[in-house]
Design an enzyme around this catalytic site. Sequence first.
Site, PDB file in Angstrom:
ATOM      1  CB  SER A 139       1.568 -41.166   2.909  1.00  0.00           C
ATOM      2  OG  SER A 139       0.219 -40.788   2.943  1.00  0.00           O
ATOM      3  CE1 TYR A 152       0.387 -45.275   0.357  1.00  0.00           C
ATOM      4  CE2 TYR A 152      -0.639 -44.382   2.349  1.00  0.00           C
ATOM      5  CZ  TYR A 152      -0.028 -44.292   0.984  1.00  0.00           C
ATOM      6  OH  TYR A 152       0.522 -43.084   0.167  1.00  0.00           O
TER       7      TYR A 152
HETATM    8  N1  LIG Z   1      -0.528 -39.688  -4.696  1.00  0.00           N
HETATM    9  C1  LIG Z   1      -1.220 -39.066  -3.395  1.00  0.00           C
HETATM   10  O1  LIG Z   1      -1.813 -38.774  -3.287  1.00  0.00           O
HETATM   11  C2  LIG Z   1       0.700 -39.547  -2.765  1.00  0.00           C
HETATM   12  C3  LIG Z   1       0.109 -38.511  -0.491  1.00  0.00           C
HETATM   13  C4  LIG Z   1       0.566 -38.967  -0.303  1.00  0.00           C
HETATM   14  C5  LIG Z   1       1.547 -40.195   0.069  1.00  0.00           C
HETATM   15  N2  LIG Z   1       2.020 -40.909  -1.810  1.00  0.00           N
HETATM   16  C6  LIG Z   1       3.259 -41.424  -1.832  1.00  0.00           C
HETATM   17  O2  LIG Z   1       3.550 -40.981  -2.996  1.00  0.00           O
HETATM   18  C7  LIG Z   1       4.546 -41.988  -4.071  1.00  0.00           C
HETATM   19  C8  LIG Z   1       4.641 -42.105  -5.102  1.00  0.00           C
HETATM   20  O3  LIG Z   1       3.476 -42.281  -5.455  1.00  0.00           O
HETATM   21  P1  LIG Z   1       1.599 -41.747  -6.243  1.00  0.00           P
HETATM   22  O4  LIG Z   1       1.079 -40.592  -6.148  1.00  0.00           O
HETATM   23  O5  LIG Z   1       3.005 -40.951  -7.605  1.00  0.00           O
HETATM   24  O6  LIG Z   1       1.892 -42.410  -6.607  1.00  0.00           O
HETATM   25  P2  LIG Z   1       1.210 -43.834  -8.653  1.00  0.00           P
HETATM   26  O7  LIG Z   1       0.577 -44.712  -8.376  1.00  0.00           O
HETATM   27  O8  LIG Z   1       1.175 -42.749  -9.521  1.00  0.00           O
HETATM   28  O9  LIG Z   1       3.299 -44.378  -8.675  1.00  0.00           O
HETATM   29  C9  LIG Z   1       3.953 -44.973  -8.119  1.00  0.00           C
HETATM   30  C10 LIG Z   1       4.699 -46.061  -8.988  1.00  0.00           C
HETATM   31  O10 LIG Z   1       4.879 -46.949  -7.961  1.00  0.00           O
HETATM   32  C11 LIG Z   1       5.614 -48.139  -8.668  1.00  0.00           C
HETATM   33  N3  LIG Z   1       5.112 -49.557  -8.491  1.00  0.00           N
HETATM   34  C12 LIG Z   1       4.673 -49.867  -7.490  1.00  0.00           C
HETATM   35  N4  LIG Z   1       4.757 -50.877  -6.703  1.00  0.00           N
HETATM   36  C13 LIG Z   1       6.474 -50.769  -7.416  1.00  0.00           C
HETATM   37  C14 LIG Z   1       7.114 -51.579  -6.555  1.00  0.00           C
HETATM   38  N5  LIG Z   1       6.816 -53.078  -6.380  1.00  0.00           N
HETATM   39  N6  LIG Z   1       8.597 -52.245  -7.234  1.00  0.00           N
HETATM   40  C15 LIG Z   1       9.000 -50.961  -8.242  1.00  0.00           C
HETATM   41  N7  LIG Z   1       7.907 -49.888  -8.862  1.00  0.00           N
HETATM   42  C16 LIG Z   1       6.098 -50.015  -7.842  1.00  0.00           C
HETATM   43  C17 LIG Z   1       4.161 -47.376  -9.859  1.00  0.00           C
HETATM   44  O11 LIG Z   1       4.408 -48.239 -11.315  1.00  0.00           O
HETATM   45  C18 LIG Z   1       3.795 -46.369  -9.775  1.00  0.00           C
HETATM   46  O12 LIG Z   1       4.951 -46.099 -11.257  1.00  0.00           O
HETATM   47  C19 LIG Z   1       4.289 -43.690  -3.053  1.00  0.00           C
HETATM   48  O13 LIG Z   1       5.077 -44.099  -2.205  1.00  0.00           O
HETATM   49  C20 LIG Z   1       2.966 -43.051  -2.285  1.00  0.00           C
HETATM   50  O14 LIG Z   1       2.235 -43.908  -0.780  1.00  0.00           O
HETATM   51  C21 LIG Z   1       1.379 -40.552  -2.676  1.00  0.00           C
END
Ligand SMILES: NC(=O)c1ccc[n+]([C@@H]2O[C@H](COP(=O)([O-])OP(=O)(O)OC[C@H]3O[C@@H](n4cnc5c(N)ncnc54)[C@H](O)[C@@H]3O)[C@@H](O)[C@H]2O)c1
Length: 277
Positions: A139, A152
């Site tokens: 991230s 985080y």
């Molecule tokens: N959306 C953003 O702005 C952003 C920015 C930087 C990094 N990220 C990273 O991208 C990745 C995906 O996030 P996203 O934005 O798609 O969010 P999201 O909430 O849409 O998806 C995250 C998924 O992870 C699953 N999850 C959570 N805890 C879990 C566990 N213990 N075991 C298995 N699955 C689990 C959730 O059920 C969900 O389906 C994450 O690592 C997040 O930190 C997202």
Amino acid sequence: MELNGKVAVVTGGASGIGAATCALLARSRARVVVTDVDDARGEAVAAELGENALYLHADVTREQDFAAAIRTATERFGRLDAMVNNAGRVGAWTYLEDITLEEWDATFAVLARSAFLGTKHAARVMREQGSGAIVNISSVAGLRTGFGPHPYGASKAAILQMTRSAARELAPLGVRVNAVTPGGIATRIQGHGAGLEGEALDASIDNVRQGLRTFQPIPRAGEGADIAGAIAYLVSDAASFVTGQNIVVDGGLTLGKGWPSNYRAEADATAQSRRPD
Ligand SMILES: NC(=O)c1ccc[n+]([C@@H]2O[C@H](COP(=O)([O-])OP(=O)(O)OC[C@H]3O[C@@H](n4cnc5c(N)ncnc54)[C@H](O)[C@@H]3O)[C@@H](O)[C@H]2O)c1
């Protein structure tokens, strides 16, 4: 992107970036094991992708779930070519002095520790095959302050260094390890971090999309598909000489302060004022 029947395991595949990644990999002719703890959404993602995808409940905080997910990939599809360590939550969101040890550890368990576990279990199969690609999702909060809470950001920074050190160890064995660093992407993660559930959580994605429109120099929110594209590239043979790298997909968010929009007028005015009479 042509993935020619490669076999991939994606964690957090039920939503957002993970779901978009499963869809792009499947469209590129990969076979995909979608894993998550959200069974309803995960089943729906896999069903949409057809016979070359299946869903498996796997909690990334449990080592035995990683072993089971990878066993499922090799038993069902015969091999493992790609491991995408994507699952995540925002975790503890408060001032430094108020974060409990349990909250710190829980955030690290779902982020940094899970990327380690996914890398460890995928590497065992990939080194035997002599090939494979691991992609860890970091991230912008792991690069700069101000984009996420302390545990985080610290977890996401740890993921980047672990990516480099794992890449160095595994490169001679034919296994590549890279990272993708998203900026502001319109998904459920922000609403979930704010404590929303159900329909309110689903509705939050559009609000987040609106809010992110002017968050970075490219004037639109990031989408899951933007990140999926970088992941698919790193998994593909087009990246066969790329390891230990981090692709930042953030619409220019981390570029820093830009020129003021009227910089030409300001520069002309400054030049005019310095001109000798
Ligand atoms: N959306 C953003 O702005 C952003 C920015 C930087 C990094 N990220 C990273 O991208 C990745 C995906 O996030 P996203 O934005 O798609 O969010 P999201 O909430 O849409 O998806 C995250 C998924 O992870 C699953 N999850 C959570 N805890 C879990 C566990 N213990 N075991 C298995 N699955 C689990 C959730 O059920 C969900 O389906 C994450 O690592 C997040 O930190 C997202």
